[in-house]
Design an enzyme around this catalytic site. Structure first.
Site, PDB file in Angstrom:
ATOM      1  N   HIS A 276      92.994 -61.153  -1.457  1.00  0.00           N
ATOM      2  CA  HIS A 276      94.366 -60.764  -1.742  1.00  0.00           C
ATOM      3  C   HIS A 276      94.735 -60.186  -2.971  1.00  0.00           C
ATOM      4  O   HIS A 276      95.337 -59.222  -3.265  1.00  0.00           O
ATOM      5  CB  HIS A 276      95.309 -62.016  -1.531  1.00  0.00           C
TER       6      HIS A 276
ATOM      7  N   GLU B 185      81.800 -69.476 -13.694  1.00  0.00           N
ATOM      8  CA  GLU B 185      82.408 -68.947 -15.032  1.00  0.00           C
ATOM      9  C   GLU B 185      81.428 -68.117 -15.733  1.00  0.00           C
ATOM     10  O   GLU B 185      81.909 -67.002 -16.250  1.00  0.00           O
ATOM     11  CB  GLU B 185      83.033 -70.108 -15.678  1.00  0.00           C
TER      12      GLU B 185
ATOM     13  N   HIS C 298      81.135 -64.472 -14.073  1.00  0.00           N
ATOM     14  CA  HIS C 298      82.066 -63.714 -14.534  1.00  0.00           C
ATOM     15  C   HIS C 298      82.026 -63.260 -15.786  1.00  0.00           C
ATOM     16  O   HIS C 298      82.572 -62.364 -15.972  1.00  0.00           O
ATOM     17  CB  HIS C 298      83.379 -64.716 -14.197  1.00  0.00           C
TER      18      HIS C 298
ATOM     19  N   HIS D 171      95.440 -62.599 -18.717  1.00  0.00           N
ATOM     20  CA  HIS D 171      94.060 -62.154 -18.496  1.00  0.00           C
ATOM     21  C   HIS D 171      93.899 -61.352 -17.390  1.00  0.00           C
ATOM     22  O   HIS D 171      93.353 -60.616 -17.178  1.00  0.00           O
ATOM     23  CB  HIS D 171      93.264 -63.433 -18.663  1.00  0.00           C
TER      24      HIS D 171
ATOM     25  N   HIS E 179     107.729 -65.588  -5.812  1.00  0.00           N
ATOM     26  CA  HIS E 179     106.578 -64.743  -5.401  1.00  0.00           C
ATOM     27  C   HIS E 179     106.968 -64.207  -3.695  1.00  0.00           C
ATOM     28  O   HIS E 179     106.417 -62.929  -3.782  1.00  0.00           O
ATOM     29  CB  HIS E 179     105.507 -65.361  -5.241  1.00  0.00           C
TER      30      HIS E 179
END
Length: 335
Positions: free
Chosen positions: A308, A73, A76, A137, A247
């Site tokens: 992906h 975290e 990032h 986000h 999806h």
């Protein structure tokens, strides 16, 4: 602004890196690796000594320190913070050089987006991974990347339509492609943020009987009931199956539409630039489909799942390149 092209390219690469790190953080369940923001258990890094860990766990007894997740975290956040500073620098330089006719509105828009992204990052923690915030986000990161790329195209004065003026009629179709791909990326974010990525492990859509389990009202409820945390999901099996199935169906629609667009432009284009752009988009589309299938067959391996996300971003950039090339505008236009 032409002199700032290397800075824009570097920031663009960093933005792609931040998207990758965001996906890695989300997929390693590290979104709450640090239960506060912008620091981590009140520190600028991760608690490491026994004393720091003891103090952290006293302050946040509901969240024991997991160093690996906390570092995921915080790394990032470090990269995202650096990205924000660089976008601020691009805006300052654009404002200073506004007399040279550079595109000022794009840096201003990017600055606004990155400030809102910081707020979304904080809300992701304070609202305990509420799906709409996590998805927002993700979309904000993609929007930042796309705006940077559009700025790069503008300052590079890309215009390779001299032999393809007749293909401007495909511009609306390219814009439709952007809308379809954006919706599909949003569906992917919604699938991930609701922890629905592994509920369907058969192809092409889901296991037998999935259609009888579809329920849309709760599956796509943007503001969910208040909960102590949304980590690891709050929806039932039927809702997650619905999200995942939509999806998959969205992926099929996106594949058919973008494949048609890429093939049409490839065979109709006379300029090498547009033909190459169509071929690149087609290749990226094939890779993305292969990654999606691999996620199902191999039960969401981390490297494939992160890839992906990254390839989805590259596919959007390829589509933006085509749209920008097709869009009718005066020769040598700067903005």
């Amino acid at each position: 602004m032409q002199n700032n092209k290397p800075l824009i390219i570097f920031t663009l690469i960093l933005a792609l890196g931040v998207i990758s790190l965001g996906a890695f953080t989300r997929l390693t369940d590290a979104g709450l690796g640090c239960p506060d923001w912008p620091g981590c258990y009140g520190l600028i890094d991760v608690p490491q000594t026994e004393t720091q860990i003891a103090k952290a766990e006293m302050a946040f007894p509901e969240r024991p320190v997991e160093p690996a997740k906390a570092w995921n975290e915080m790394i990032h956040r470090y990269f995202a913070g650096t990205l924000g500073l660089l976008i601020g620098l691009i805006f300052i330089l654009s404002f200073k050089n506004r007399d040279q006719g550079g595109p000022l509105y794009l840096p201003l828009l990017m600055l606004g987006v990155v400030i809102f992204q910081a707020a979304l990052g904080a809300w992701t923690v304070t609202l305990k991974l509420m799906p709409i915030i996590v998805m927002g986000h993700l979309l904000g990161g993609f929007l930042t990347l796309c705006l940077l790329y559009l700025l790069l195209l503008r300052v590079s004065k890309v215009n390779d339509r001299s032999m393809d003026a007749s293909l401007t009629r495909y511009t609306p179709f390219a814009f439709i492609g952007i809308v379809i791909l954006t919706l599909q990326i949003a569906l992917g974010g919604w699938t991930s943020s609701n922890y629905a990525a592994l509920v369907c492990q058969e192809l092409p859509v889901c296991h037998d009987g999935w259609m009888t389990q579809l329920t849309f009202s709760e599956s796509f409820q943007l503001i969910p009931p208040e909960r102590e945390t949304y980590e690891f999901g709050h929806l039932g099996a039927a809702e997650r199956i619905t999200i995942h199935a939509m999806h998959r169906i969205g992926a099929m629609i996106t594949l058919i539409y973008l494949a048609w667009l890429a093939l049409t432009l490839f065979f109709k284009a006379r300029s090498a630039g547009l033909k190459k752009s169509a071929a690149v988009m087609g290749l990226i589309l094939i890779i993305q489909v292969a990654l999606g299938v691999s996620n199902v067959v191999f039960s969401l391996p981390l490297a494939v799942a992160v890839a992906h996300n990254v390839v989805a971003a590259l596919l959007m950039l390829a589509l933006i390149t085509i749209t920008y090339s097709l869009k009718s505008r005066p020769e040598n236009a700067y903005v």
